[in-house]
Design a protein around this motif. Structure first.
Motif, short mmCIF file in Angstrom:
data_model
loop_
_atom_site.label_atom_id
_atom_site.label_comp_id
_atom_site.label_asym_id
_atom_site.label_seq_id
_atom_site.Cartn_x
_atom_site.Cartn_y
_atom_site.Cartn_z
N PHE A 15 -2.58 1.47 -12.94
CA PHE A 15 -2.60 2.18 -11.66
C PHE A 15 -2.21 3.63 -11.85
O PHE A 15 -1.27 3.93 -12.60
CB PHE A 15 -1.59 1.56 -10.69
N GLU A 16 -2.93 4.51 -11.17
CA GLU A 16 -2.47 5.90 -11.12
C GLU A 16 -2.54 6.39 -9.68
O GLU A 16 -3.20 5.78 -8.83
CB GLU A 16 -3.26 6.81 -12.06
N THR A 17 -1.86 7.47 -9.39
CA THR A 17 -1.78 7.94 -8.00
C THR A 17 -1.71 9.46 -7.92
O THR A 17 -1.32 10.14 -8.87
CB THR A 17 -0.54 7.34 -7.30
N TYR A 18 -2.10 9.96 -6.76
CA TYR A 18 -1.82 11.35 -6.38
C TYR A 18 -0.57 11.21 -5.51
O TYR A 18 -0.65 10.99 -4.31
CB TYR A 18 -3.02 11.88 -5.60
N LYS A 43 2.10 12.81 -4.23
CA LYS A 43 2.49 13.54 -3.02
C LYS A 43 1.70 13.07 -1.79
O LYS A 43 2.25 12.80 -0.73
CB LYS A 43 2.24 15.04 -3.26
N MET A 44 0.38 12.94 -1.99
CA MET A 44 -0.48 12.52 -0.88
C MET A 44 -0.31 11.03 -0.58
O MET A 44 -0.31 10.63 0.60
CB MET A 44 -1.94 12.81 -1.23
N VAL A 61 -4.74 4.97 1.00
CA VAL A 61 -3.72 5.56 0.11
C VAL A 61 -4.33 5.90 -1.25
O VAL A 61 -4.95 5.04 -1.89
CB VAL A 61 -2.51 4.62 -0.05
N PRO A 62 -4.20 7.16 -1.71
CA PRO A 62 -4.81 7.56 -2.98
C PRO A 62 -4.09 6.98 -4.20
O PRO A 62 -3.27 7.63 -4.84
CB PRO A 62 -4.77 9.09 -2.95
N ILE A 63 -4.42 5.72 -4.46
CA ILE A 63 -3.97 5.02 -5.65
C ILE A 63 -5.24 4.39 -6.25
O ILE A 63 -6.09 3.91 -5.50
CB ILE A 63 -2.93 3.93 -5.30
N TRP A 64 -5.33 4.47 -7.58
CA TRP A 64 -6.54 3.95 -8.24
C TRP A 64 -6.15 2.93 -9.29
O TRP A 64 -5.15 3.11 -9.99
CB TRP A 64 -7.32 5.09 -8.88
N LYS A 65 -6.99 1.90 -9.41
CA LYS A 65 -6.69 0.81 -10.32
C LYS A 65 -7.84 0.64 -11.30
O LYS A 65 -9.01 0.61 -10.91
CB LYS A 65 -6.42 -0.41 -9.46
#
Lengths: 139, 80
Positions: A50-53, A55-56, A120-124
């Motif tokens: 998982f990664e994320t932006y 702050k957003m 929510v800006p999270i990517w898997k």
């Protein structure tokens, strides 16, 4: 006092959540835990990344929590997501709510996880034996 | 102007940020940025969706871009 917990963490400890949502005004607590499933469409998953932006993502998670508190009159709400590499069966997300009566926290819990997945800006990335794929990237 | 890249967007471009030098022409709106990256990296047009965030908020195509804005490409999200 309404208490919101909005966090992005390396690792989720599911044993904390009862005390975090416990509340004298509440007659019920509802929690959803998302975990890493071993098979996706018959293919064996080695791990998820998982990664994320961040702050957003925190802003979007806060919007979801605030909407839920208002709509279902919640006493406490939590949205906590993990990032990094996660193995099969590990928890990756936990959402929950406590409210005066159970209907409100059941409905709120469903809204929290469904909306998180949409906004929510999270990517898997699913890692298989021979390839890795960003989930939902392509139609 | 710097544009933050995440998930598959990072893989498509091959780096974590897209930079426009001071002399380069920069997109003036969210819509123009989408068109520009789609032309430069056609893989973006094959995604399920493509959103842009300006100062960490989702932004519609008519929102204008300034050099000081924090701009990010948001490919289809897949949390949870």
């Amino acid at each position: 006092m309404i208490k919101k917990i909005i966090e992005i963490v390396e690792k989720i400890d599911t044993s904390q959540v009862f005390s975090e949502l416990s509340d004298a005004q509440s007659g019920g607590i509802c929690v959803f835990v998302g975990t890493v499933r071993e098979f996706t469409q018959g293919e064996q998953v080695v791990s998820l990344e998982f990664e994320t932006y961040e702050k957003m993502a925190l802003k979007e998670m806060d919007k979801i929590a605030t909407t839920a508190v208002t709509k279902w009159n919640l006493n406490k709400v939590i949205i906590r997501h993990a990032i990094g590499l996660k193995n099969v069966a590990e928890p990756v997300v936990i959402v929950g709510a406590s409210s005066g009566h159970r209907d409100a926290c059941f409905e709120a819990c469903r809204f929290l996880i469904d909306t998180l997945k949409e906004t929510v800006p999270i990517w898997k990335k699913e890692r298989f034996e021979n390839k890795s794929v960003w989930v939902s990237a392509h139609p | 102007m710097e544009i933050l890249l995440f998930g598959i967007a990072k893989d498509i471009v091959g780096q974590a940020q897209l930079r426009f030098s001071a002399t380069e022409e920069t997109p003036t709106s969210v819509g123009a940025l989408k068109t520009m990256i789609g032309e430069k990296y056609p893989e973006f047009t094959k995604l399920s969706s493509l959103a842009i965030a300006v100062n960490s908020e989702y932004a519609e195509d008519d929102v204008s871009l300034n050099r000081n804005d924090e701009i990010a490409i948001i490919p289809p999200v897949s949390g949870g």
